[in-house]
Design a protein around this motif. Structure first.
Motif, PDB file in Angstrom:
ATOM      1  N   SER A 227      68.295  30.769  35.709  1.00 58.71           N
ATOM      2  CA  SER A 227      68.590  31.273  34.366  1.00 58.71           C
ATOM      3  C   SER A 227      67.868  32.586  34.118  1.00 58.71           C
ATOM      4  O   SER A 227      66.936  32.964  34.823  1.00 58.71           O
ATOM      5  CB  SER A 227      68.152  30.245  33.314  1.00 58.71           C
ATOM      6  N   ARG A 229      67.222  35.665  30.582  1.00 55.82           N
ATOM      7  CA  ARG A 229      67.215  35.771  29.124  1.00 55.82           C
ATOM      8  C   ARG A 229      68.590  36.124  28.571  1.00 55.82           C
ATOM      9  O   ARG A 229      68.955  35.709  27.488  1.00 55.82           O
ATOM     10  CB  ARG A 229      66.186  36.804  28.675  1.00 55.82           C
ATOM     11  N   SER A 251      68.047  30.593  27.049  1.00 57.75           N
ATOM     12  CA  SER A 251      68.332  31.414  28.226  1.00 57.75           C
ATOM     13  C   SER A 251      69.789  31.207  28.641  1.00 57.75           C
ATOM     14  O   SER A 251      70.502  30.380  28.065  1.00 57.75           O
ATOM     15  CB  SER A 251      67.394  31.077  29.384  1.00 57.75           C
ATOM     16  N   ARG A 254      72.022  33.011  35.230  1.00 59.68           N
ATOM     17  CA  ARG A 254      71.800  34.296  35.888  1.00 59.68           C
ATOM     18  C   ARG A 254      72.967  34.662  36.804  1.00 59.68           C
ATOM     19  O   ARG A 254      73.178  35.825  37.119  1.00 59.68           O
ATOM     20  CB  ARG A 254      70.511  34.233  36.707  1.00 59.68           C
TER      21      ARG A 254
END
Length: 542
Positions: A227, A229, A251, A254
């Motif tokens: 993950s 932000r 979050s 990613r």
């Protein structure tokens, strides 16, 4: 997306598809080593034809392309000599001679020259390959638009700026034009990661921060969360092993779902603990910031050494105007972090790219290979001779590695006569078995195959197998043999191939001069017949 229009575009839009195939002809006497096609290659010949000749063995295999084409300054006097099929294009080219500063259509001609070459270069690039093009202000804007159209604007990386060493450029008028550029595109940028991580980067030596053992053959690594932000929209992903994962509150994922599947399949995700995590390998991390788009901080490294190094290799006196420095090409190749990369330069000039590849291999023990193409007469006496000398060692060279020799081998090649249906019928152009096999498989599948793959053929002429088909070639480069029954798909041979198809639940394609069995019977055997030489008519000139 806006597209670039230029005079001649309609005539060359698909020209790369009808460029005749010409096999590579090795010259052992001008080579260093055994003269094999899977070695480093230096090819003397028109680069458009050379790129087409490389497709059967190298399509989709080249990791890095670097080219330094004519800048089209108006002072080069270069000649556009592609044999386009359109009568209108031929008339236009015949009426407009060498391209110089007085030619109002010189930009159109430059684009017409570059278009089919970039198309073939894209076919040669691997899915995770990158192309770097050196250029200056005369054509950089046209080049960007053309490459947006061929490679896709979504695959653009960066235009790096390289400042020249001279204080004032002789051709400068209103401004001091002391810079040129390196335009960079990926073939498919999605291969370079869909996260905030960058693929092109320097490798750092922060081994203390990567404590995990080398348990999968890729070197030390540490674990990162899946993950971030803020990146992809929230979603829940189920891995193949049944583990469900979603980003913690506050979050976001990613990586995309597609990327997570690829990472799991490659073993780049570690399961266990509270949540799955991604393996970040030491060899894949960047040292500090990403590479600069402006090469000015390294002005000496990227500018000063090209001419002086060439003079050192050949002795006092210029043998080539303004060659690119070895360090610049090394820098670009190093960005890809692949010690096994195949590096292609189809505007080879003095041979800087080959020199850079050998120097990198010497420095880090890599096994990179180069392919260089040069059309001018100096391909042997300058391009190849430079590589011969740096392989053996240059007594006056700066640096121990150059003095003792970089080592390595290469095969010097020229282009053979084009292969056509009529030429095969008359016996005037009969390619070798391996050359014809490679071309036929590439034409049928789009794949490139190496010599080691062709070596698997059996007594029935098996040359290649993919997921669903076997490919057979009944052929010898001998016109007398081709006119005998030995070159024919006979009933016993067809039955043997059909039995293999049934046993392996596959189909077969057989290339031969004739068949002595009806097509409906072949269909029942799961065999398709493709007649020579008509199976190669697609590579004949229209």
């Amino acid at each position: 997306m806006p597209t670039l229009d230029f005079k001649g575009k309609s005539h060359v839009y698909g020209h790369h598809l009808v460029v005749p195939w010409r096999p590579l002809v090795p010259h052992p006497d001008r080579s260093v080593g055994a003269g094999e096609f899977d070695d480093n290659l230096i090819i003397h010949g028109d680069n458009l034809h050379a790129l087409k000749a490389l497709l059967p063995r190298y399509a989709g295999r080249v990791k890095c392309v670097y080219i330094d084409p004519p800048y089209n300054t108006g002072n080069e006097g270069w000649v556009y000599n592609d044999n386009g099929n359109s009568p209108a294009l031929r008339h236009w080219l015949s009426e407009n001679g060498p391209v110089d500063g007085e030619d109002l259509e010189r930009h159109d001609k430059w684009l017409t020259m570059m278009w089919p070459r970039l198309q073939l270069l894209r076919q040669l690039l691997s899915d995770d390959g990158v192309i770097f093009v050196s250029i200056d202000d005369n054509e950089v804007h046209h080049l960007r638009m053309m490459m947006d159209e061929i490679f896709g604007e979504e695959n653009f990386f960066v235009t790096q700026v390289r400042r020249a060493m001279h204080t004032v450029r002789n051709s400068s008028k209103d401004f001091n034009l002391n810079a040129d550029y390196v335009v960079s595109y990926a073939k498919d940028k999605s291969w370079f990661g869909e996260s905030t991580d960058r693929y092109i980067r320097y490798v750092s030596d922060k081994s203390a921060n990567y404590p995990r053992d080398d348990n999968d053959g890729r070197g030390p690594y540490k674990l990162d969360p899946l993950s971030a932000r803020n990146f992809f929209e929230p979603y829940t992903h189920t891995f193949e092993n049944g583990v469900e994962w979603s980003a913690p509150s506050g979050s976001y994922p990613r990586y995309s779902r597609k990327r997570l599947r690829e990472m799991e399949a490659s073993g780049a995700i570690e399961f266990g603990g509270t949540a799955p995590r991604a393996k970040r390998y030491l060899r894949d991390v960047q040292a500090g910031q990403p590479p600069n788009a402006v090469l000015d901080p390294d002005i000496v490294r990227f500018n000063a050494t090209g001419t002086t190094l060439l003079q050192t290799i050949f002795g006092v006196g210029g043998v080539f105007p303004q060659p690119k420095p070895v360090e610049l090409i090394q820098y670009l190749v190093e960005l890809l972090r692949d010690p096994e990369a195949i590096v292609l330069d189809s505007f080879a000039g003095s041979g800087t790219t080959g020199h850079a590849v050998l120097a990198l291999n010497k420095a880090d023990g890599g096994n990179r290979r180069f392919i260089m193409v040069e059309c001018e007469d100096y391909a042997d006496e300058v391009t190849a001779e430079r590589i011969r000398r740096v392989i053996a060692g240059v007594d006056t060279g700066r640096g121990e590695s150059l003095r003792e020799g970089l080592g390595g081998t290469f095969t010097f090649c020229t282009l053979g006569e084009r292969t056509s249906g009529n030429g095969m019928l008359s016996g005037e152009s009969l390619p070798s078995f391996d050359d014809l096999a490679a071309w036929l498989v590439h034409s049928a599948t789009g794949l490139s195959i190496g010599t080691e793959d062709l070596a698997t053929r059996d007594e029935n002429g098996l040359i290649f197998s993919d997921d669903s088909r076997d490919y057979y070639l009944i052929y010898e480069p001998d016109i007398a043999w081709l006119r005998t029954n030995e070159s024919v798909l006979t009933a016993p041979r067809a039955e043997a191939i059909g039995a293999m198809c049934r046993e392996r639940d596959r189909n077969a394609v057989v290339f031969a001069t004739a068949r002595y069995i009806p097509q409906d019977e072949l269909k029942d055997m799961r065999v398709m017949f493709a007649q020579l030489p008509f199976a190669v008519q697609q590579i004949d000139e229209a």
